[in-house]
Design a protein around this motif. Structure first.
Motif, PDB file in Angstrom:
ATOM      1  N   ILE A   1      -8.047  -3.509  -1.138  1.00 32.31           N
ATOM      2  CA  ILE A   1      -8.054  -2.670  -2.334  1.00 32.31           C
ATOM      3  C   ILE A   1      -7.787  -1.209  -1.965  1.00 32.31           C
ATOM      4  O   ILE A   1      -7.048  -0.497  -2.668  1.00 32.31           O
ATOM      5  CB  ILE A   1      -9.393  -2.818  -3.080  1.00 32.31           C
ATOM      6  CG1 ILE A   1      -9.489  -4.202  -3.713  1.00 32.31           C
ATOM      7  CG2 ILE A   1      -9.539  -1.746  -4.144  1.00 32.31           C
ATOM      8  CD1 ILE A   1     -10.804  -4.476  -4.413  1.00 32.31           C
ATOM      9  N   LEU A   2      -8.366  -0.754  -0.858  1.00 37.04           N
ATOM     10  CA  LEU A   2      -8.111   0.621  -0.426  1.00 37.04           C
ATOM     11  C   LEU A   2      -6.662   0.823  -0.018  1.00 37.04           C
ATOM     12  O   LEU A   2      -6.079   1.893  -0.268  1.00 37.04           O
ATOM     13  CB  LEU A   2      -9.051   0.980   0.732  1.00 37.04           C
ATOM     14  CG  LEU A   2     -10.525   1.171   0.373  1.00 37.04           C
ATOM     15  CD1 LEU A   2     -11.339   1.464   1.628  1.00 37.04           C
ATOM     16  CD2 LEU A   2     -10.697   2.291  -0.641  1.00 37.04           C
ATOM     17  N   ILE A   3      -6.065  -0.178   0.591  1.00 30.37           N
ATOM     18  CA  ILE A   3      -4.649  -0.078   0.933  1.00 30.37           C
ATOM     19  C   ILE A   3      -3.804   0.021  -0.332  1.00 30.37           C
ATOM     20  O   ILE A   3      -2.853   0.813  -0.416  1.00 30.37           O
ATOM     21  CB  ILE A   3      -4.215  -1.285   1.791  1.00 30.37           C
ATOM     22  CG1 ILE A   3      -4.835  -1.187   3.188  1.00 30.37           C
ATOM     23  CG2 ILE A   3      -2.699  -1.364   1.898  1.00 30.37           C
ATOM     24  CD1 ILE A   3      -4.531  -2.356   4.077  1.00 30.37           C
ATOM     25  N   ALA A   4      -4.151  -0.775  -1.344  1.00 31.57           N
ATOM     26  CA  ALA A   4      -3.435  -0.687  -2.618  1.00 31.57           C
ATOM     27  C   ALA A   4      -3.658   0.666  -3.280  1.00 31.57           C
ATOM     28  O   ALA A   4      -2.741   1.253  -3.868  1.00 31.57           O
ATOM     29  CB  ALA A   4      -3.891  -1.815  -3.541  1.00 31.57           C
TER      30      ALA A   4
ATOM     31  N   PHE B   1       0.149  -3.898  -5.892  1.00 32.69           N
ATOM     32  CA  PHE B   1       0.272  -2.445  -5.855  1.00 32.69           C
ATOM     33  C   PHE B   1       0.701  -1.925  -4.492  1.00 32.69           C
ATOM     34  O   PHE B   1       1.038  -0.747  -4.379  1.00 32.69           O
ATOM     35  CB  PHE B   1      -1.065  -1.791  -6.239  1.00 32.69           C
ATOM     36  CG  PHE B   1      -1.506  -2.132  -7.618  1.00 32.69           C
ATOM     37  CD1 PHE B   1      -0.852  -1.624  -8.726  1.00 32.69           C
ATOM     38  CD2 PHE B   1      -2.584  -2.987  -7.805  1.00 32.69           C
ATOM     39  CE1 PHE B   1      -1.271  -1.926 -10.007  1.00 32.69           C
ATOM     40  CE2 PHE B   1      -3.015  -3.300  -9.097  1.00 32.69           C
ATOM     41  CZ  PHE B   1      -2.357  -2.781 -10.184  1.00 32.69           C
ATOM     42  N   GLY B   2       0.651  -2.749  -3.489  1.00 30.09           N
ATOM     43  CA  GLY B   2       1.014  -2.304  -2.150  1.00 30.09           C
ATOM     44  C   GLY B   2       2.060  -3.176  -1.519  1.00 30.09           C
ATOM     45  O   GLY B   2       1.958  -3.552  -0.362  1.00 30.09           O
ATOM     46  N   THR B   3       3.089  -3.557  -2.307  1.00 29.44           N
ATOM     47  CA  THR B   3       4.107  -4.485  -1.803  1.00 29.44           C
ATOM     48  C   THR B   3       4.924  -3.859  -0.691  1.00 29.44           C
ATOM     49  O   THR B   3       5.435  -4.564   0.184  1.00 29.44           O
ATOM     50  CB  THR B   3       5.041  -4.904  -2.934  1.00 29.44           C
ATOM     51  OG1 THR B   3       5.586  -3.722  -3.578  1.00 29.44           O
ATOM     52  CG2 THR B   3       4.279  -5.705  -3.995  1.00 29.44           C
ATOM     53  N   GLY B   4       5.033  -2.546  -0.697  1.00 28.57           N
ATOM     54  CA  GLY B   4       5.823  -1.890   0.345  1.00 28.57           C
ATOM     55  C   GLY B   4       5.038  -1.523   1.563  1.00 28.57           C
ATOM     56  O   GLY B   4       5.550  -0.879   2.460  1.00 28.57           O
ATOM     57  N   ASP B   5       3.771  -1.926   1.602  1.00 30.45           N
ATOM     58  CA  ASP B   5       2.909  -1.560   2.718  1.00 30.45           C
ATOM     59  C   ASP B   5       2.913  -2.685   3.747  1.00 30.45           C
ATOM     60  O   ASP B   5       2.890  -3.848   3.417  1.00 30.45           O
ATOM     61  CB  ASP B   5       1.476  -1.338   2.242  1.00 30.45           C
ATOM     62  CG  ASP B   5       0.598  -0.779   3.327  1.00 30.45           C
ATOM     63  OD1 ASP B   5       0.647   0.440   3.544  1.00 30.45           O
ATOM     64  OD2 ASP B   5      -0.121  -1.572   3.956  1.00 30.45           O
ATOM     65  N   SER B   6       2.943  -2.290   5.008  1.00 33.44           N
ATOM     66  CA  SER B   6       2.999  -3.259   6.112  1.00 33.44           C
ATOM     67  C   SER B   6       1.744  -3.253   6.948  1.00 33.44           C
ATOM     68  O   SER B   6       1.718  -3.828   8.024  1.00 33.44           O
ATOM     69  CB  SER B   6       4.216  -2.980   7.007  1.00 33.44           C
ATOM     70  OG  SER B   6       4.140  -1.688   7.554  1.00 33.44           O
ATOM     71  N   HIS B   7       0.687  -2.577   6.509  1.00 30.04           N
ATOM     72  CA  HIS B   7      -0.545  -2.501   7.299  1.00 30.04           C
ATOM     73  C   HIS B   7      -1.386  -3.731   7.080  1.00 30.04           C
ATOM     74  O   HIS B   7      -1.380  -4.320   6.008  1.00 30.04           O
ATOM     75  CB  HIS B   7      -1.344  -1.247   6.914  1.00 30.04           C
ATOM     76  CG  HIS B   7      -0.637   0.034   7.238  1.00 30.04           C
ATOM     77  ND1 HIS B   7      -0.697   0.629   8.476  1.00 30.04           N
ATOM     78  CD2 HIS B   7       0.167   0.826   6.486  1.00 30.04           C
ATOM     79  CE1 HIS B   7       0.026   1.735   8.475  1.00 30.04           C
ATOM     80  NE2 HIS B   7       0.560   1.875   7.279  1.00 30.04           N
ATOM     81  N   HIS B   8      -2.172  -4.090   8.118  1.00 28.39           N
ATOM     82  CA  HIS B   8      -3.067  -5.250   8.040  1.00 28.39           C
ATOM     83  C   HIS B   8      -4.466  -4.809   8.383  1.00 28.39           C
ATOM     84  O   HIS B   8      -4.652  -3.937   9.187  1.00 28.39           O
ATOM     85  CB  HIS B   8      -2.593  -6.354   8.995  1.00 28.39           C
ATOM     86  CG  HIS B   8      -1.221  -6.873   8.660  1.00 28.39           C
ATOM     87  ND1 HIS B   8      -0.968  -7.744   7.615  1.00 28.39           N
ATOM     88  CD2 HIS B   8      -0.008  -6.617   9.225  1.00 28.39           C
ATOM     89  CE1 HIS B   8       0.331  -8.031   7.578  1.00 28.39           C
ATOM     90  NE2 HIS B   8       0.915  -7.361   8.542  1.00 28.39           N
TER      91      HIS B   8
END
Length: 205
Positions: free
Chosen positions: A94-97, A198-205
């Motif tokens: 959720i924080l990443i989003a 909301f974070g489709t472009g994010d690559s972090h795990h």
């Protein structure tokens, strides 16, 4: 008489001294071999202990988490620890989003110039025209993103929280406890299911 006694006892004493010397000399290799055997046994015990520390998954309801004080004592406390890890994984996603919504949704960040490619036939990567275009893009991005202490502080704190939760999840997985591992995966699944769009472009795990 006394002189003869002295001459007779002197060889016996000499023989006794030689016997003692030979005995002590013969006992030295045995003690050395004993030390070697002790060293070999200690080396083999070290190898055995390192082999026993192989990273394998296991099932246990009394595996400590983060500290010895946090050690489940039964099925109930173990289940509560697993629920905590699920919530932690959910919060991480959720924080990443949230980071994507606040910072990455700015269209300026995704603006790509359409005229950066030159139509000249002699242009090549690393040429002067490409360097000038890159410099112009950097200046444009710098001018369109002025430095603000409040914004950058919030961004840095959010990154610290996201990174800290990620490392906590990693440490939980490194315990090699099957329940903890599945709980982390479950939290990531739930978080992605709820806020992954909301974070489709994010690559972090």
């Amino acid at each position: 008489m006394d002189h003869n006694d002295m001459t007779m006892t002197t060889p016996a004493a000499t023989t006794g001294m030689m016997t003692m010397t030979m005995t002590s000399g013969s006992s030295m290799p045995s003690s050395t071999s004993g030390m070697d055997m002790g060293m070999d046994m200690s080396g083999s015990s070290i190898l055995m202990s390192s082999a026993e520390m192989a990273m394998v998954f296991f099932q246990s309801v009394t595996t400590p988490l983060y500290s010895s004080a946090w050690t489940p004592q039964g099925q109930g406390s173990y289940a509560g620890t697993c629920v905590f890890l699920i919530v932690l994984g959910l919060l991480h996603r959720i924080l990443i989003a949230l980071r994507s919504i606040i910072f990455d949704s700015n269209p300026v960040l995704h603006r790509h110039g359409k005229t950066i490619s030159s139509s000249d036939s002699d242009s090549y990567p690393g040429s002067r025209s490409d360097l000038e275009l890159m410099g112009g893009q950097l200046r444009t991005q710098w001018n369109s993103h002025p430095f603000k202490v409040a914004t950058e502080t919030f961004r840095a704190l959010l990154e610290v929280v996201i990174g800290g939760i990620g490392y906590l999840l990693m440490l939980a997985v490194m315990t090699m406890n099957v329940g903890y591992f599945l709980s982390v995966l479950g939290g990531i699944f739930l978080g992605t299911f709820v806020a992954g769009r909301f974070g489709t472009g994010d690559s972090h795990h």
